[in-house]
Scaffold this motif. Structure first.
Motif, PDB file in Angstrom:
ATOM      1  N   PHE A   1       0.836  -1.203   0.000  1.00 44.95           N
ATOM      2  CA  PHE A   1       0.000   0.000   0.000  1.00 44.95           C
ATOM      3  C   PHE A   1       0.871   1.253   0.000  1.00 44.95           C
ATOM      4  O   PHE A   1       0.628   2.196  -0.763  1.00 44.95           O
ATOM      5  N   ALA A   2       1.910   1.258   0.818  1.00 43.16           N
ATOM      6  CA  ALA A   2       2.834   2.398   0.854  1.00 43.16           C
ATOM      7  C   ALA A   2       3.538   2.555  -0.491  1.00 43.16           C
ATOM      8  O   ALA A   2       3.752   3.676  -0.970  1.00 43.16           O
ATOM      9  N   THR A   3       3.866   1.445  -1.110  1.00 42.92           N
ATOM     10  CA  THR A   3       4.479   1.482  -2.439  1.00 42.92           C
ATOM     11  C   THR A   3       3.539   2.117  -3.441  1.00 42.92           C
ATOM     12  O   THR A   3       3.931   2.958  -4.250  1.00 42.92           O
ATOM     13  N   TYR A   4       2.264   1.737  -3.374  1.00 39.93           N
ATOM     14  CA  TYR A   4       1.298   2.302  -4.309  1.00 39.93           C
ATOM     15  C   TYR A   4       1.059   3.787  -4.061  1.00 39.93           C
ATOM     16  O   TYR A   4       0.780   4.522  -5.003  1.00 39.93           O
ATOM     17  N   GLU A   5       1.190   4.218  -2.831  1.00 41.47           N
ATOM     18  CA  GLU A   5       1.076   5.657  -2.583  1.00 41.47           C
ATOM     19  C   GLU A   5       2.151   6.418  -3.363  1.00 41.47           C
ATOM     20  O   GLU A   5       1.881   7.477  -3.937  1.00 41.47           O
ATOM     21  N   VAL A   6       3.354   5.859  -3.407  1.00 43.91           N
ATOM     22  CA  VAL A   6       4.434   6.474  -4.186  1.00 43.91           C
ATOM     23  C   VAL A   6       4.098   6.419  -5.678  1.00 43.91           C
ATOM     24  O   VAL A   6       4.229   7.412  -6.399  1.00 43.91           O
ATOM     25  N   LEU A   7       3.651   5.266  -6.142  1.00 47.20           N
ATOM     26  CA  LEU A   7       3.333   5.114  -7.561  1.00 47.20           C
ATOM     27  C   LEU A   7       2.177   6.016  -7.982  1.00 47.20           C
ATOM     28  O   LEU A   7       2.164   6.539  -9.102  1.00 47.20           O
ATOM     29  N   LEU A   8       1.215   6.212  -7.086  1.00 48.75           N
ATOM     30  CA  LEU A   8       0.078   7.081  -7.400  1.00 48.75           C
ATOM     31  C   LEU A   8       0.536   8.517  -7.618  1.00 48.75           C
ATOM     32  O   LEU A   8       0.026   9.212  -8.499  1.00 48.75           O
ATOM     33  N   ARG A   9       1.498   8.942  -6.831  1.00 50.81           N
ATOM     34  CA  ARG A   9       2.033  10.304  -7.012  1.00 50.81           C
ATOM     35  C   ARG A   9       2.775  10.424  -8.339  1.00 50.81           C
ATOM     36  O   ARG A   9       2.761  11.465  -8.980  1.00 50.81           O
ATOM     37  N   GLU A  10       3.427   9.345  -8.760  1.00 52.57           N
ATOM     38  CA  GLU A  10       4.163   9.351 -10.032  1.00 52.57           C
ATOM     39  C   GLU A  10       3.231   9.330 -11.233  1.00 52.57           C
ATOM     40  O   GLU A  10       3.587   9.804 -12.302  1.00 52.57           O
ATOM     41  N   ASN A  11       2.085   8.717 -11.080  1.00 52.03           N
ATOM     42  CA  ASN A  11       1.192   8.451 -12.206  1.00 52.03           C
ATOM     43  C   ASN A  11      -0.105   9.224 -12.066  1.00 52.03           C
ATOM     44  O   ASN A  11      -1.190   8.651 -11.994  1.00 52.03           O
ATOM     45  N   SER A  12       0.000  10.543 -12.041  1.00 52.91           N
ATOM     46  CA  SER A  12      -1.192  11.362 -11.814  1.00 52.91           C
ATOM     47  C   SER A  12      -2.225  11.175 -12.917  1.00 52.91           C
ATOM     48  O   SER A  12      -3.423  11.276 -12.670  1.00 52.91           O
ATOM     49  N   GLY A  13      -1.778  10.882 -14.140  1.00 52.28           N
ATOM     50  CA  GLY A  13      -2.739  10.644 -15.222  1.00 52.28           C
ATOM     51  C   GLY A  13      -3.596   9.421 -14.953  1.00 52.28           C
ATOM     52  O   GLY A  13      -4.806   9.432 -15.181  1.00 52.28           O
ATOM     53  N   VAL A  14      -2.976   8.366 -14.452  1.00 46.65           N
ATOM     54  CA  VAL A  14      -3.704   7.140 -14.112  1.00 46.65           C
ATOM     55  C   VAL A  14      -4.679   7.422 -12.970  1.00 46.65           C
ATOM     56  O   VAL A  14      -5.824   6.966 -12.986  1.00 46.65           O
ATOM     57  N   VAL A  15      -4.232   8.190 -11.995  1.00 47.45           N
ATOM     58  CA  VAL A  15      -5.092   8.536 -10.863  1.00 47.45           C
ATOM     59  C   VAL A  15      -6.262   9.399 -11.332  1.00 47.45           C
ATOM     60  O   VAL A  15      -7.405   9.172 -10.937  1.00 47.45           O
ATOM     61  N   ASP A  16      -5.987  10.361 -12.191  1.00 43.87           N
ATOM     62  CA  ASP A  16      -7.058  11.218 -12.717  1.00 43.87           C
ATOM     63  C   ASP A  16      -8.101  10.395 -13.463  1.00 43.87           C
ATOM     64  O   ASP A  16      -9.307  10.613 -13.304  1.00 43.87           O
ATOM     65  N   GLU A  17      -7.640   9.436 -14.270  1.00 51.25           N
ATOM     66  CA  GLU A  17      -8.578   8.549 -14.986  1.00 51.25           C
ATOM     67  C   GLU A  17      -9.399   7.735 -13.998  1.00 51.25           C
ATOM     68  O   GLU A  17     -10.605   7.539 -14.191  1.00 51.25           O
ATOM     69  N   HIS A  18      -8.761   7.246 -12.954  1.00 51.31           N
ATOM     70  CA  HIS A  18      -9.450   6.449 -11.937  1.00 51.31           C
ATOM     71  C   HIS A  18     -10.534   7.285 -11.250  1.00 51.31           C
ATOM     72  O   HIS A  18     -11.675   6.830 -11.095  1.00 51.31           O
ATOM     73  N   ILE A  19     -10.187   8.499 -10.868  1.00 46.89           N
ATOM     74  CA  ILE A  19     -11.163   9.374 -10.209  1.00 46.89           C
ATOM     75  C   ILE A  19     -12.311   9.704 -11.159  1.00 46.89           C
ATOM     76  O   ILE A  19     -13.480   9.690 -10.763  1.00 46.89           O
ATOM     77  N   THR A  20     -11.989   9.959 -12.415  1.00 47.79           N
ATOM     78  CA  THR A  20     -13.030  10.224 -13.412  1.00 47.79           C
ATOM     79  C   THR A  20     -13.975   9.040 -13.521  1.00 47.79           C
ATOM     80  O   THR A  20     -15.199   9.205 -13.599  1.00 47.79           O
ATOM     81  N   GLU A  21     -13.419   7.830 -13.511  1.00 45.12           N
ATOM     82  CA  GLU A  21     -14.253   6.630 -13.588  1.00 45.12           C
ATOM     83  C   GLU A  21     -15.124   6.480 -12.339  1.00 45.12           C
ATOM     84  O   GLU A  21     -16.314   6.151 -12.431  1.00 45.12           O
ATOM     85  N   LEU A  22     -14.557   6.725 -11.171  1.00 44.01           N
ATOM     86  CA  LEU A  22     -15.332   6.626  -9.938  1.00 44.01           C
ATOM     87  C   LEU A  22     -16.467   7.651  -9.917  1.00 44.01           C
ATOM     88  O   LEU A  22     -17.611   7.316  -9.581  1.00 44.01           O
ATOM     89  N   VAL A  23     -16.159   8.881 -10.279  1.00 47.96           N
ATOM     90  CA  VAL A  23     -17.202   9.916 -10.308  1.00 47.96           C
ATOM     91  C   VAL A  23     -18.252   9.548 -11.358  1.00 47.96           C
ATOM     92  O   VAL A  23     -19.453   9.748 -11.130  1.00 47.96           O
ATOM     93  N   GLY A  24     -17.817   8.976 -12.467  1.00 46.75           N
ATOM     94  CA  GLY A  24     -18.769   8.519 -13.485  1.00 46.75           C
ATOM     95  C   GLY A  24     -19.728   7.465 -12.948  1.00 46.75           C
ATOM     96  O   GLY A  24     -20.915   7.453 -13.293  1.00 46.75           O
ATOM     97  N   GLN A  25     -19.230   6.589 -12.107  1.00 48.76           N
ATOM     98  CA  GLN A  25     -20.109   5.589 -11.482  1.00 48.76           C
ATOM     99  C   GLN A  25     -21.128   6.271 -10.575  1.00 48.76           C
ATOM    100  O   GLN A  25     -22.312   5.908 -10.561  1.00 48.76           O
TER     101      GLN A  25
END
Length: 198
Positions: free
Chosen positions: A106-130
């Motif tokens: 989980f801590a590793t993914y926190e680092v990766l999430l900061r690196e991959n803001s585009g992936v995170v933005d897409e994920h949030i867009t998908e969640l809000v879409g739901q």
């Protein structure tokens, strides 16, 4: 050498293991290849760069949660009110489970999430879409009134209001006593605010 066919999915699973073992700062593509029993060139045939591999493993991790939630969104046998509550509880449960069951990853993914803001933005867009779909279903059924008639803004407001229960920044709070009751109170408030008034 490996006898199984090398697939992107096998590489991503091995990458998770390597990240868990070494962390994001030390994990390399060579480590992933070694775990699979292949050359690092074989890994690069599937993922052109280390950054692409890290982005893909981050997306895979986020998509697991999105897939679970999509089943709740699609469950037409439940009211929008029930699905809204279930969706939020499922999101919280999934995030809390990831944080508690495997804290190093989980801590590793926190680092990766900061690196991959585009992936995170897409994920949030998908969640809000739901959430948009759930709110729209509630409006269509005559149960919800969107804020100023804007379903998308309403869904985003629900997402933002519940951020404490799904943003990794708040992970330290997720195991504290009474957190479920706090979430239930917030969801009751949100649903009450969305209900159509006579």
């Amino acid at each position: 050498m490996a006898t199984e066919t090398l697939t992107a999915e096998r590489i991503l699973a091995a990458t998770e293991d390597v990240l868990r073992l070494y962390g994001p700062a030390k994990a390399t593509v060579v480590d992933v290849a070694r775990a699979l029993g292949v050359s690092h060139g074989s890994v690069y045939r599937h993922f052109r760069t280390k950054a692409a591999l890290r982005e893909a493993v981050t997306k895979r991790w986020l998509d697991r949660t999105t897939a679970e939630l999509s089943r709740i969104v699609a469950d037409g046998s439940r009211s929008a009110e029930d699905r809204l509550a279930l969706w939020n509880v499922a999101l919280f449960t999934a995030k809390r489970k990831k944080a508690g069951a495997d804290p190093q990853l989980f801590a590793t993914y926190e680092v990766l999430l900061r690196e991959n803001s585009g992936v995170v933005d897409e994920h949030i867009t998908e969640l809000v879409g739901q959430l948009v779909r759930i709110v729209q279903d509630g409006v269509d059924a005559g149960d919800f009134t969107p804020v100023e008639g804007d379903v998308e803004a309403t869904a985003r407001a629900v997402f933002d209001a519940t951020i404490r229960f799904h943003d990794p920044v708040y992970a330290a709070e997720w195991s504290k006593p009474g957190i479920e009751a706090e979430m239930d109170a917030l969801l009751a408030l949100l649903v009450n605010g969305l209900k159509r008034r006579p």
